[in-house]
Write an enzyme that holds these catalytic residues in place. Structure first.
Site, PDB file in Angstrom:
ATOM      1  NE  ARG A   1      -2.569   1.014   3.531  1.00 25.21           N
ATOM      2  CZ  ARG A   1      -3.279   0.743   4.623  1.00 25.21           C
ATOM      3  NH1 ARG A   1      -4.543   0.350   4.512  1.00 25.21           N
ATOM      4  NH2 ARG A   1      -2.756   0.859   5.823  1.00 25.21           N
TER       5      ARG A   1
ATOM      6  CE  LYS B   1      -2.405   4.651   7.325  1.00 23.37           C
ATOM      7  NZ  LYS B   1      -3.619   5.242   7.858  1.00 23.37           N
TER       8      LYS B   1
ATOM      9  CD  GLU C   1     -11.957   5.526   4.810  1.00 18.25           C
ATOM     10  OE1 GLU C   1     -11.511   4.596   5.497  1.00 18.25           O
ATOM     11  OE2 GLU C   1     -11.324   6.069   3.891  1.00 18.25           O
TER      12      GLU C   1
HETATM   13  N1  PLP Z   1      -9.311   4.205   6.701  1.00 13.12           N
HETATM   14  C1  PLP Z   1      -8.494   5.192   7.069  1.00 13.12           C
HETATM   15  C2  PLP Z   1      -8.818   6.565   6.633  1.00 13.12           C
HETATM   16  C3  PLP Z   1      -7.370   4.911   7.848  1.00 13.12           C
HETATM   17  O1  PLP Z   1      -6.552   5.889   8.237  1.00 13.12           O
HETATM   18  C4  PLP Z   1      -7.113   3.598   8.238  1.00 13.12           C
HETATM   19  C5  PLP Z   1      -5.916   3.273   9.000  1.00 13.12           C
HETATM   20  O2  PLP Z   1      -4.929   2.834   8.500  1.00 13.12           O
HETATM   21  C6  PLP Z   1      -7.994   2.604   7.830  1.00 13.12           C
HETATM   22  C7  PLP Z   1      -9.081   2.943   7.074  1.00 13.12           C
HETATM   23  C8  PLP Z   1      -7.756   1.188   8.209  1.00 13.12           C
HETATM   24  O3  PLP Z   1      -6.757   0.620   7.435  1.00 13.12           O
HETATM   25  P1  PLP Z   1      -5.873  -0.557   8.000  1.00 13.12           P
HETATM   26  O4  PLP Z   1      -6.810  -1.621   8.433  1.00 13.12           O
HETATM   27  O5  PLP Z   1      -5.043  -0.987   6.857  1.00 13.12           O
HETATM   28  O6  PLP Z   1      -5.103  -0.016   9.119  1.00 13.12           O
HETATM   29  C1  COI Z   2      -4.014   3.231  11.554  1.00 14.07           C
HETATM   30  O1  COI Z   2      -5.009   2.601  11.893  1.00 14.07           O
HETATM   31  O2  COI Z   2      -2.891   2.706  11.525  1.00 14.07           O
HETATM   32  C2  COI Z   2      -4.092   4.619  11.128  1.00 14.07           C
HETATM   33  O3  COI Z   2      -3.195   5.065  10.463  1.00 14.07           O
HETATM   34  C3  COI Z   2      -5.195   5.461  11.550  1.00 14.07           C
HETATM   35  C4  COI Z   2      -4.656   6.738  12.099  1.00 14.07           C
HETATM   36  C5  COI Z   2      -5.550   7.847  11.792  1.00 14.07           C
HETATM   37  C6  COI Z   2      -4.342   6.605  13.539  1.00 14.07           C
END
Ligand code: PLP
Ligand code: COI
Length: 359
Positions: free
Chosen positions: A97, A200, A236
């Site tokens: 990612r 991200k 989301e």
């Molecule tokens: N959506 C957003 C905007 C996020 O910042 C995060 C955190 O990483 C997620 C979703 C969840 O992603 P992940 O499960 O890969 O941490």
């Molecule tokens: C995560 O879940 O790792 C994120 O980056 C979310 C963040 C806004 C704390």
């Protein structure tokens, strides 16, 4: 041991005396650890990276990260297992990612093997900060790439820095696995369909921070964003994906071009299938919120945070009437956590052992 680590005098970790911290009460916050790791991309190549205890980075005043938002980051977690090993959850997914994030905003991508090596290296250097098994806490790993080369015209930088820092953390939502109240956000967009919401990058969080702060002032834990084009579908939450559970026990989560593809959600889609929940990723109209019987936010930081209620204009739907998460949300949470800390078999190979420098 990785090929890179063997060439460097990183910190030996055979006898780890844990840091003195109140592990069970850690907030989701920054806590200084022993080291962070920094790599520089210059003249067409990444260097070998250096470990440092310095929390400050020297930065050119015209660096593109400061002016034009050339920045992206990742978030992943390391856990101590019952037998004292340290494992990381799905870091190959985070690495991939981050490559997508870098490419989307024209930054130099960090190759996957280098990302994985960096994560293992920084964990080993800070092993005493890996929270003990059973504490409920984890070591949060935050890799980031920034454009460090100077530009005043809007152009990609000619130099980049890849930084990895770690910090021991507790739950993102301070209630932990206790349900939270959300509000549907109609006045602020986080990301546009053809924008950068699916990667991200820091700008997405800057776009949402005012919505999140305002919601907290009104007593909500977070907002739920709508799609920016039609304002009809759920996207989301600010820091996490969203899912609902239908009356007939189906796991439903938004499909949207402006949502970050969550690694936790991807894992839950697999686990939900194994639990017979017929998971589906599709558009979810706002009205459908009122039909779900359970709902949750999911992400690395949030893990699964059950949703107690969602307020949309004058209406409110309550999922956790007795203040407790629903049964399917609870089952998903328990299974995910058990895999992450190595308590149950890991048939999908999601959990990776972090070798110490001696192994
Ligand atoms: N959506 C957003 C905007 C996020 O910042 C995060 C955190 O990483 C997620 C979703 C969840 O992603 P992940 O499960 O890969 O941490
Ligand atoms: C995560 O879940 O790792 C994120 O980056 C979310 C963040 C806004 C704390």
């Amino acid at each position: 041991m990785s090929v890179f680590a063997s060439q460097r005098p990183d910190v030996a970790t055979s006898e780890v005396v844990k840091a003195t911290l109140d592990w069970a009460s850690l907030p989701f916050g920054y806590q200084k650890t022993d080291y962070n790791l920094r790599y520089t991309w210059r003249d067409g190549a990444w260097d070998d990276g250096v470990l440092t205890s310095d929390e400050i980075i020297p930065l050119h005043i015209a660096a593109t990260c400061l002016h034009y938002g050339q920045e992206c980051f990742e978030g992943l977690k390391a856990f101590e297992t019952r037998r004292g090993d340290v494992v990381v959850f799905r870091m190959d997914e985070n690495a991939q990612r981050m490559v997508r994030s870098c490419r989307k905003i024209l930054m130099e991508p960090v190759p996957e093997p280098m990302f994985i090596d960096a994560v293992e290296r920084i964990i080993n250097a800070n092993r005493r900060f890996v929270p003990p098994y059973g504490s409920g806490a984890s070591l949060y790993i935050r890799p980031l790439v920034i454009g460090t080369g100077p530009q005043i015209g809007v152009r990609p930088a000619s130099e980049y820095m890849f930084i990895v820092l770690v910090t021991p953390v507790g739950p993102y939502f301070k209630t932990g696995f206790t349900p939270v109240d959300l509000v549907v956000e109609e006045d602020v967009d986080r990301a546009a369909p053809l924008g950068v919401g699916d990667v991200k990058v820091g700008g997405n969080y800057a776009a949402g921070i005012r919505a999140s702060v305002a919601a907290k002032k009104r007593g909500f834990s977070e907002v739920l964003y709508l799609d920016a084009k039609e304002k009809r579908f759920i996207d989301e939450s600010g820091p996490a994906n969203f899912f609902g559970v239908t009356k007939d026990g189906q796991y439903v989560t938004p499909a949207s071009p402006s949502v970050l593809p969550s690694i936790t959600n991807k894992s839950l889609l697999t686990l939900a299938k194994e639990m017979g929940m017929r998971p589906v990723q599709r558009s979810i109209g706002v009205e459908e919120l009122f039909d779900f019987v359970e709902a949750g936010c999911c992400g690395t930081a949030a893990v699964i945070t059950p949703v107690a209620s969602i307020t949309h204009r004058e209406r409110k739907v309550v999922y956790a009437k007795d203040g407790r998460a629903g049964p399917l949300t609870t089952q998903l949470y328990q299974q995910l956590r058990a895999i992450q800390v190595g308590d149950v078999p890991d048939p999908h190979g999601w959990v990776r052992l972090v070798p110490t420098p001696h192994e």
